[in-house]
Design a protein around this motif. Structure first.
Motif, PDB file in Angstrom:
ATOM      1  N   TYR A  86      -2.917 -52.816 -34.265  1.00 25.57           N
ATOM      2  CA  TYR A  86      -1.738 -52.606 -35.108  1.00 25.57           C
ATOM      3  C   TYR A  86      -2.116 -52.822 -36.566  1.00 25.57           C
ATOM      4  N   ILE A  87      -1.687 -51.889 -37.411  1.00 24.25           N
ATOM      5  CA  ILE A  87      -1.964 -51.962 -38.839  1.00 24.25           C
ATOM      6  C   ILE A  87      -0.652 -51.782 -39.589  1.00 24.25           C
ATOM      7  N   LYS A  88      -0.419 -52.609 -40.572  1.00 26.21           N
ATOM      8  CA  LYS A  88       0.722 -52.418 -41.470  1.00 26.21           C
ATOM      9  C   LYS A  88       0.184 -52.452 -42.892  1.00 26.21           C
ATOM     10  N   SER A  89       0.320 -51.340 -43.593  1.00 22.79           N
ATOM     11  CA  SER A  89      -0.149 -51.240 -44.972  1.00 22.79           C
ATOM     12  C   SER A  89       1.044 -51.353 -45.917  1.00 22.79           C
ATOM     13  N   VAL A  90       0.891 -52.197 -46.928  1.00 27.62           N
ATOM     14  CA  VAL A  90       1.983 -52.471 -47.868  1.00 27.62           C
ATOM     15  C   VAL A  90       1.471 -52.323 -49.297  1.00 27.62           C
ATOM     16  N   GLY A  91       2.203 -51.565 -50.100  1.00 24.48           N
ATOM     17  CA  GLY A  91       1.890 -51.438 -51.514  1.00 24.48           C
ATOM     18  C   GLY A  91       1.017 -50.248 -51.833  1.00 24.48           C
ATOM     19  N   ALA A  92       0.439 -50.299 -53.032  1.00 16.36           N
ATOM     20  CA  ALA A  92      -0.445 -49.248 -53.526  1.00 16.36           C
ATOM     21  C   ALA A  92      -1.878 -49.775 -53.531  1.00 16.36           C
ATOM     22  N   PHE A  93      -2.783 -49.009 -52.964  1.00  8.56           N
ATOM     23  CA  PHE A  93      -4.162 -49.447 -52.789  1.00  8.56           C
ATOM     24  C   PHE A  93      -5.083 -48.871 -53.851  1.00  8.56           C
ATOM     25  N   PHE A 135      -9.486 -47.782 -27.153  1.00  2.60           N
ATOM     26  CA  PHE A 135      -8.347 -48.414 -27.807  1.00  2.60           C
ATOM     27  C   PHE A 135      -7.449 -47.360 -28.450  1.00  2.60           C
ATOM     28  N   LYS A 136      -6.270 -47.817 -28.822  1.00  3.08           N
ATOM     29  CA  LYS A 136      -5.295 -46.992 -29.519  1.00  3.08           C
ATOM     30  C   LYS A 136      -4.958 -47.697 -30.823  1.00  3.08           C
ATOM     31  N   LEU A 137      -4.467 -46.939 -31.775  1.00  2.00           N
ATOM     32  CA  LEU A 137      -4.169 -47.503 -33.077  1.00  2.00           C
ATOM     33  C   LEU A 137      -2.757 -47.112 -33.493  1.00  2.00           C
ATOM     34  N   LEU A 138      -1.985 -48.094 -33.947  1.00  2.00           N
ATOM     35  CA  LEU A 138      -0.653 -47.831 -34.480  1.00  2.00           C
ATOM     36  C   LEU A 138      -0.647 -48.275 -35.938  1.00  2.00           C
ATOM     37  N   ALA A 139      -0.510 -47.303 -36.834  1.00  2.00           N
ATOM     38  CA  ALA A 139      -0.519 -47.578 -38.272  1.00  2.00           C
ATOM     39  C   ALA A 139       0.890 -47.430 -38.827  1.00  2.00           C
ATOM     40  N   ASP A 140       1.414 -48.510 -39.380  1.00  2.00           N
ATOM     41  CA  ASP A 140       2.744 -48.500 -39.991  1.00  2.00           C
ATOM     42  C   ASP A 140       2.570 -48.332 -41.501  1.00  2.00           C
ATOM     43  N   TYR A 141       2.913 -47.143 -41.991  1.00  2.00           N
ATOM     44  CA  TYR A 141       2.799 -46.832 -43.415  1.00  2.00           C
ATOM     45  C   TYR A 141       4.162 -46.749 -44.089  1.00  2.00           C
ATOM     46  N   THR A 142       5.188 -47.340 -43.487  1.00  2.00           N
ATOM     47  CA  THR A 142       6.530 -47.252 -44.054  1.00  2.00           C
ATOM     48  C   THR A 142       6.654 -47.980 -45.389  1.00  2.00           C
ATOM     49  N   LYS A 197      -4.053 -42.192 -32.197  1.00  2.00           N
ATOM     50  CA  LYS A 197      -3.543 -42.922 -33.357  1.00  2.00           C
ATOM     51  C   LYS A 197      -2.137 -42.437 -33.655  1.00  2.00           C
ATOM     52  N   ALA A 198      -1.197 -43.379 -33.690  1.00  2.00           N
ATOM     53  CA  ALA A 198       0.183 -43.082 -34.050  1.00  2.00           C
ATOM     54  C   ALA A 198       0.429 -43.632 -35.446  1.00  2.00           C
ATOM     55  N   VAL A 199       0.993 -42.806 -36.306  1.00  2.00           N
ATOM     56  CA  VAL A 199       1.263 -43.193 -37.683  1.00  2.00           C
ATOM     57  C   VAL A 199       2.773 -43.184 -37.906  1.00  2.00           C
ATOM     58  N   VAL A 200       3.301 -44.334 -38.315  1.00  2.00           N
ATOM     59  CA  VAL A 200       4.719 -44.437 -38.635  1.00  2.00           C
ATOM     60  C   VAL A 200       4.829 -44.296 -40.146  1.00  2.00           C
ATOM     61  N   ASN A 218      -6.733 -37.595 -32.125  1.00  2.00           N
ATOM     62  CA  ASN A 218      -5.482 -37.413 -31.402  1.00  2.00           C
ATOM     63  C   ASN A 218      -4.462 -38.251 -32.179  1.00  2.00           C
ATOM     64  N   ASP A 219      -3.864 -37.641 -33.170  1.00  2.00           N
ATOM     65  CA  ASP A 219      -3.095 -38.338 -34.196  1.00  2.00           C
ATOM     66  C   ASP A 219      -1.712 -37.693 -34.278  1.00  2.00           C
ATOM     67  N   LYS A 220      -0.684 -38.528 -34.275  1.00  2.00           N
ATOM     68  CA  LYS A 220       0.678 -37.995 -34.360  1.00  2.00           C
ATOM     69  C   LYS A 220       1.504 -38.889 -35.271  1.00  2.00           C
ATOM     70  N   ASN A 221       2.424 -38.280 -36.021  1.00  2.00           N
ATOM     71  CA  ASN A 221       3.266 -39.004 -36.966  1.00  2.00           C
ATOM     72  C   ASN A 221       4.655 -39.236 -36.387  1.00  2.00           C
ATOM     73  N   PHE A 222       5.223 -40.391 -36.731  1.00  2.00           N
ATOM     74  CA  PHE A 222       6.531 -40.789 -36.219  1.00  2.00           C
ATOM     75  C   PHE A 222       7.372 -41.402 -37.320  1.00  2.00           C
ATOM     76  N   ARG A 223       8.678 -41.412 -37.103  1.00  2.00           N
ATOM     77  CA  ARG A 223       9.623 -42.034 -38.030  1.00  2.00           C
ATOM     78  C   ARG A 223       9.850 -43.513 -37.705  1.00  2.00           C
ATOM     79  N   THR A 224       9.685 -43.894 -36.416  1.00  2.00           N
ATOM     80  CA  THR A 224       9.931 -45.288 -36.035  1.00  2.00           C
ATOM     81  C   THR A 224       8.752 -45.843 -35.243  1.00  2.00           C
ATOM     82  N   LYS A 225       8.619 -47.147 -35.317  1.00  2.00           N
ATOM     83  CA  LYS A 225       7.559 -47.833 -34.581  1.00  2.00           C
ATOM     84  C   LYS A 225       7.783 -47.715 -33.075  1.00  2.00           C
ATOM     85  N   ASP A 226       9.035 -47.765 -32.631  1.00  2.00           N
ATOM     86  CA  ASP A 226       9.327 -47.646 -31.200  1.00  2.00           C
ATOM     87  C   ASP A 226       8.883 -46.297 -30.646  1.00  2.00           C
ATOM     88  N   GLU A 227       9.161 -45.217 -31.378  1.00  2.00           N
ATOM     89  CA  GLU A 227       8.730 -43.882 -30.932  1.00  2.00           C
ATOM     90  C   GLU A 227       7.211 -43.793 -30.898  1.00  2.00           C
TER      91      GLU A 227
END
Length: 126
Positions: A18-25, A49-56, A84-87, A108-117
């Motif tokens: 699980y990754i959560k990115s916050v701010g400007a890098f 492994f699988k990766l869930l990236a939260d970019y909200t 890899k799922a990207v929120v 195998n990468d897909k974008n989502f609006r919510t973490k649950d999806e």
């Protein structure tokens, strides 16, 4: 070396990173973030492994940071990444990410609006 901007929170639960990115890098912030992600992946001892990236809360990145992220994805593509799922909620950020990190197209990468999806989709991937 200048101070790193942007924060990245990384955790592992079972076979999901699980990754959560916050701010400007900036470049230094992206180097730190990718090192933390790499360390988490390496704890999995070459297991799939699988990766869930939260970019909200991602505000963006400098061109150099995006270049570094693309290089990191080259490494990630050589690991046992199943999916890899990207929120992400910003269409602009998603467009920029797609343009600046073309190595995502090899995943195998897909974008989502919510973490649950995103998590529901990830759990279905083998």
């Amino acid at each position: 070396m200048s101070e790193g901007h942007g924060q990245c929170f990384v955790s592992v639960d079972d076979n999901i990173v699980y990754i959560k990115s916050v701010g400007a890098f900036n470049l230094e912030g992206m180097i730190k973030a990718t090192q933390d992600i790499k360390s988490a992946v390496l704890t999995l001892d070459n297991n799939s492994f699988k990766l869930l990236a939260d970019y909200t809360e991602l505000e963006g990145a400098t061109p150099e940071a995006f270049d570094y992220l693309d290089d990191f994805n080259v490494w990630l593509n050589k690991q046992n990444l199943i999916a890899k799922a990207v929120v992400i909620s910003s269409a602009i950020t998603l467009t920029i990410l797609g343009q600046q990190v073309p190595t995502r197209k090899l995943q195998n990468d897909k974008n989502f609006r919510t973490k649950d999806e995103a998590l529901e989709w990830l759990l279905q991937q083998d």
